[in-house]
Design a protein around this motif. Structure first.
Motif, PDB file in Angstrom:
ATOM      1  N   PHE A 333      73.893 -19.663  -6.536  1.00 12.69           N
ATOM      2  CA  PHE A 333      74.917 -18.622  -6.479  1.00 12.69           C
ATOM      3  C   PHE A 333      75.494 -18.386  -7.877  1.00 12.69           C
ATOM      4  O   PHE A 333      75.648 -17.227  -8.315  1.00 12.69           O
ATOM      5  CB  PHE A 333      76.024 -19.035  -5.513  1.00 12.69           C
ATOM      6  CG  PHE A 333      76.839 -17.897  -4.984  1.00 12.69           C
ATOM      7  CD1 PHE A 333      76.668 -17.439  -3.684  1.00 12.69           C
ATOM      8  CD2 PHE A 333      77.785 -17.263  -5.779  1.00 12.69           C
ATOM      9  CE1 PHE A 333      77.420 -16.372  -3.185  1.00 12.69           C
ATOM     10  CE2 PHE A 333      78.542 -16.205  -5.300  1.00 12.69           C
ATOM     11  CZ  PHE A 333      78.354 -15.752  -3.996  1.00 12.69           C
ATOM     12  N   ALA A 334      75.803 -19.471  -8.588  1.00 10.86           N
ATOM     13  CA  ALA A 334      76.379 -19.331  -9.930  1.00 10.86           C
ATOM     14  C   ALA A 334      75.382 -18.728 -10.909  1.00 10.86           C
ATOM     15  O   ALA A 334      75.758 -17.921 -11.776  1.00 10.86           O
ATOM     16  CB  ALA A 334      76.849 -20.701 -10.426  1.00 10.86           C
ATOM     17  N   GLN A 335      74.097 -19.076 -10.798  1.00  9.87           N
ATOM     18  CA  GLN A 335      73.090 -18.504 -11.692  1.00  9.87           C
ATOM     19  C   GLN A 335      72.906 -17.021 -11.439  1.00  9.87           C
ATOM     20  O   GLN A 335      72.643 -16.258 -12.376  1.00  9.87           O
ATOM     21  CB  GLN A 335      71.766 -19.259 -11.535  1.00  9.87           C
ATOM     22  CG  GLN A 335      71.796 -20.654 -12.148  1.00  9.87           C
ATOM     23  CD  GLN A 335      70.525 -21.449 -11.892  1.00  9.87           C
ATOM     24  OE1 GLN A 335      69.784 -21.173 -10.949  1.00  9.87           O
ATOM     25  NE2 GLN A 335      70.276 -22.455 -12.710  1.00  9.87           N
ATOM     26  N   GLU A 336      73.046 -16.579 -10.186  1.00 10.65           N
ATOM     27  CA  GLU A 336      72.986 -15.148  -9.901  1.00 10.65           C
ATOM     28  C   GLU A 336      74.222 -14.420 -10.435  1.00 10.65           C
ATOM     29  O   GLU A 336      74.131 -13.276 -10.878  1.00 10.65           O
ATOM     30  CB  GLU A 336      72.866 -14.909  -8.385  1.00 10.65           C
ATOM     31  CG  GLU A 336      71.656 -15.549  -7.728  1.00 10.65           C
ATOM     32  CD  GLU A 336      70.323 -14.970  -8.185  1.00 10.65           C
ATOM     33  OE1 GLU A 336      70.324 -14.024  -9.000  1.00 10.65           O
ATOM     34  OE2 GLU A 336      69.279 -15.462  -7.739  1.00 10.65           O
ATOM     35  N   LEU A 337      75.365 -15.108 -10.413  1.00 11.18           N
ATOM     36  CA  LEU A 337      76.582 -14.512 -10.960  1.00 11.18           C
ATOM     37  C   LEU A 337      76.506 -14.326 -12.472  1.00 11.18           C
ATOM     38  O   LEU A 337      77.110 -13.404 -13.019  1.00 11.18           O
ATOM     39  CB  LEU A 337      77.795 -15.391 -10.628  1.00 11.18           C
ATOM     40  CG  LEU A 337      78.346 -15.369  -9.207  1.00 11.18           C
ATOM     41  CD1 LEU A 337      79.405 -16.458  -9.053  1.00 11.18           C
ATOM     42  CD2 LEU A 337      78.949 -14.001  -8.865  1.00 11.18           C
ATOM     43  N   MET A 338      75.769 -15.218 -13.149  1.00 11.26           N
ATOM     44  CA  MET A 338      75.705 -15.221 -14.614  1.00 11.26           C
ATOM     45  C   MET A 338      74.252 -15.076 -15.061  1.00 11.26           C
ATOM     46  O   MET A 338      73.634 -16.043 -15.518  1.00 11.26           O
ATOM     47  CB  MET A 338      76.300 -16.518 -15.154  1.00 11.26           C
ATOM     48  CG  MET A 338      77.713 -16.810 -14.695  1.00 11.26           C
ATOM     49  SD  MET A 338      78.944 -15.705 -15.455  1.00 11.26           S
ATOM     50  CE  MET A 338      78.963 -16.331 -17.127  1.00 11.26           C
ATOM     51  N   PRO A 339      73.664 -13.886 -14.955  1.00  8.04           N
ATOM     52  CA  PRO A 339      72.254 -13.706 -15.315  1.00  8.04           C
ATOM     53  C   PRO A 339      71.981 -14.077 -16.774  1.00  8.04           C
ATOM     54  O   PRO A 339      72.817 -13.854 -17.655  1.00  8.04           O
ATOM     55  CB  PRO A 339      72.028 -12.204 -15.094  1.00  8.04           C
ATOM     56  CG  PRO A 339      73.126 -11.768 -14.184  1.00  8.04           C
ATOM     57  CD  PRO A 339      74.294 -12.642 -14.513  1.00  8.04           C
ATOM     58  N   GLY A 340      70.807 -14.650 -17.012  1.00  8.95           N
ATOM     59  CA  GLY A 340      70.409 -14.990 -18.373  1.00  8.95           C
ATOM     60  C   GLY A 340      71.082 -16.218 -18.934  1.00  8.95           C
ATOM     61  O   GLY A 340      70.910 -16.529 -20.122  1.00  8.95           O
ATOM     62  N   ARG A 341      71.855 -16.933 -18.115  1.00 11.85           N
ATOM     63  CA  ARG A 341      72.563 -18.117 -18.598  1.00 11.85           C
ATOM     64  C   ARG A 341      72.208 -19.331 -17.728  1.00 11.85           C
ATOM     65  O   ARG A 341      73.072 -20.090 -17.300  1.00 11.85           O
ATOM     66  CB  ARG A 341      74.071 -17.880 -18.599  1.00 11.85           C
ATOM     67  CG  ARG A 341      74.502 -16.686 -19.454  1.00 11.85           C
ATOM     68  CD  ARG A 341      75.984 -16.408 -19.292  1.00 11.85           C
ATOM     69  NE  ARG A 341      76.438 -15.276 -20.077  1.00 11.85           N
ATOM     70  CZ  ARG A 341      76.424 -14.014 -19.664  1.00 11.85           C
ATOM     71  NH1 ARG A 341      75.939 -13.715 -18.461  1.00 11.85           N
ATOM     72  NH2 ARG A 341      76.888 -13.047 -20.432  1.00 11.85           N
ATOM     73  N   ILE A 342      70.920 -19.498 -17.476  1.00 12.78           N
ATOM     74  CA  ILE A 342      70.451 -20.537 -16.556  1.00 12.78           C
ATOM     75  C   ILE A 342      70.850 -21.925 -17.041  1.00 12.78           C
ATOM     76  O   ILE A 342      71.373 -22.748 -16.288  1.00 12.78           O
ATOM     77  CB  ILE A 342      68.913 -20.455 -16.404  1.00 12.78           C
ATOM     78  CG1 ILE A 342      68.532 -19.123 -15.766  1.00 12.78           C
ATOM     79  CG2 ILE A 342      68.391 -21.618 -15.560  1.00 12.78           C
ATOM     80  CD1 ILE A 342      67.038 -18.859 -15.785  1.00 12.78           C
ATOM     81  N   GLY A 343      70.587 -22.211 -18.318  1.00  7.49           N
ATOM     82  CA  GLY A 343      70.902 -23.531 -18.864  1.00  7.49           C
ATOM     83  C   GLY A 343      72.391 -23.804 -18.873  1.00  7.49           C
ATOM     84  O   GLY A 343      72.829 -24.906 -18.551  1.00  7.49           O
ATOM     85  N   MET A 344      73.186 -22.800 -19.256  1.00  8.79           N
ATOM     86  CA  MET A 344      74.629 -22.975 -19.287  1.00  8.79           C
ATOM     87  C   MET A 344      75.177 -23.284 -17.893  1.00  8.79           C
ATOM     88  O   MET A 344      75.969 -24.211 -17.717  1.00  8.79           O
ATOM     89  CB  MET A 344      75.310 -21.725 -19.837  1.00  8.79           C
ATOM     90  CG  MET A 344      76.822 -21.847 -19.955  1.00  8.79           C
ATOM     91  SD  MET A 344      77.655 -20.280 -20.307  1.00  8.79           S
ATOM     92  CE  MET A 344      77.570 -19.494 -18.691  1.00  8.79           C
ATOM     93  N   VAL A 345      74.734 -22.502 -16.892  1.00  4.83           N
ATOM     94  CA  VAL A 345      75.212 -22.717 -15.533  1.00  4.83           C
ATOM     95  C   VAL A 345      74.783 -24.081 -15.017  1.00  4.83           C
ATOM     96  O   VAL A 345      75.583 -24.832 -14.435  1.00  4.83           O
ATOM     97  CB  VAL A 345      74.704 -21.595 -14.594  1.00  4.83           C
ATOM     98  CG1 VAL A 345      74.972 -21.956 -13.136  1.00  4.83           C
ATOM     99  CG2 VAL A 345      75.369 -20.271 -14.945  1.00  4.83           C
TER     100      VAL A 345
END
Length: 402
Positions: A333-345
């Protein structure tokens, strides 16, 4: 020529997608076996060093906070500069930590060993979570849960190994499990080769977009809710992983070995629940899984402090099955909220999970010294009420919700 090479690398990635997810899951298992041995040998350390519950909690806090503080930073860096061959480095750190734990003669060396194990986890989780998503073929829930189930299986196997190997052979036998890290290093080196090939195959493609799918206010509220849910979930898990053996020994007068087997049953159920949560999330959406997992477990946690031995075992298995499915759904859910920020999430949520569990372990240890273990388990039984906050999570667009 470059087109042919790119196509070849893409075909290789396609053929090995499932094997790559399985590979990082197996290494997640190895990583978490090594880190779970720390909490699994707490009864030995408590008796050998005369530790109180606060000192036990501080060991968990040291391990968890090292991982918690470093994982987001590593995730943010690798979003911009991927490091395919950083993965085996994490195994090296965990190996060093286990050797220190096995041969430590003072409490401060135990803290140092715990810190090295935490550093290994900090390096491992953000990039391995990214690899799982890259290899998912769009089935993000399935990939994340298969990756996560390796960790839960490792956490379950750790206490079992402690019950049958470490307890009979003493503290130094912990260092023998560092041998498993060499297997992990080899596997992760091969995963790094696949990851590097994937990068080369996609070198000419546009980078993933980072535009938010919701406005900032909605996104930040959703992230805050996910953070609170992670906090409540991991505070409860900390009470189980760090103090369940003491609870069983104190309330039911079982042996240390039997208490470790009870912990194994709970953690084994958790591993199964994690795997079940991913495909369910792909089918019905991560929000459904979060609702069911966190709020749905509440009746069972409320009953646990009042159960007899047989029902305690049954209830903890049910709790493990239901509660554990939430984490992969929260990460997706968080990775979908923040696209392109997989590692950060991944770094933030894996790191926050570690940090929250560590702080909770220390706080609950201090409370247990004053009020007793049974009171701690009663108090923690109300934590799943935080699942009511799921109502504030936005509905994902149809192309992302399933």
């Amino acid at each position: 020529m470059s087109t042919i090479a790119s196509g070849s690398a893409t075909r290789i990635a396609s053929k090995t997608t499932l094997s790559i997810i399985v590979a990082v899951s197996v290494c997640h298992m190895i990583n978490d076996i090594m880190q779970s041995l720390l909490s699994a040998i707490y009864p030995i350390l408590k008796a050998s060093y005369g530790l109180d519950y606060v000192q036990i909690g501080l060991l968990t806090l040291t391990f968890q906070c090292v991982a918690s503080l470093l994982q987001p930073a590593i995730g943010i860096y690798t979003d911009r500069h991927p490091l395919p061959y950083s993965l085996p480095v994490g195994m090296v750190s965990s190996m060093v930590g286990l050797v220190i734990l096995g041969f430590a003669q003072t409490y401060w060396l135990l803290l140092l060993g715990a810190a090295f194990v935490g550093l290994g986890s900090a390096i491992f989780h953000p990039e391995s979570s990214r690899v799982a998503r890259l290899a998912s073929g769009g089935r993000h829930g399935f990939a994340q849960s298969l990756f996560q189930v390796g960790g839960n299986a490792g956490s379950a196997i750790g206490p079992l190994l402690a019950a049958f190997v470490v307890i009979g052979n003493g503290q130094r036998s912990v260092s023998l499990f560092a041998i498993a890290s060499f297997v992990g290093m080899f596997i992760l080196w091969r995963v790094g080769n696949w990851y590097a090939a994937h990068q080369r195959a996609n070198a000419g493609k546009a980078a993933a977009g980072t535009e938010l799918i919701f406005d900032k206010r909605t996104t930040y509220i959703a992230l805050a809710v996910l953070t609170i849910l992670t906090l409540s979930k991991n505070a409860y898990i900390a009470s189980m992983s760090s103090y369940y053996t003491f609870f069983a020994i104190d309330k039911f007068l079982v042996s240390v070995q039997d208490a470790q087997l009870m912990l194994f049953a709970y953690l084994g159920a958790s591993a199964i629940g994690v795997f079940m949560g991913g495909p369910i999330g792909d089918r019905f959406g991560p929000k459904f899984v979060i609702w069911f997992s966190i709020l749905g477990v509440l009746p069972f946690t409320l009953l646990l402090p009042f159960a007899n031995l047989q029902w305690t075992i049954i209830l903890t298995i049910i709790i493990g099955l239901i509660f554990s499915s939430a984490f992969s759904a929260i990460v997706v859910f968080a990775q979908e909220l923040m696209p392109g920020r997989i590692g950060m999430v991944a770094g933030i949520f894996f790191g926050f999970a570690f940090g929250a569990a560590g702080i909770a372990a220390a706080a609950l240890g201090a409370l247990a010294d004053v009020q007793g273990i049974s009171y701690v388990f009663w108090l923690c039984s109300f934590l799943p009420l935080a699942g009511l906050l799921t109502i504030f999570l936005p509905r994902m667009p149809d192309h992302l919700s399933k």
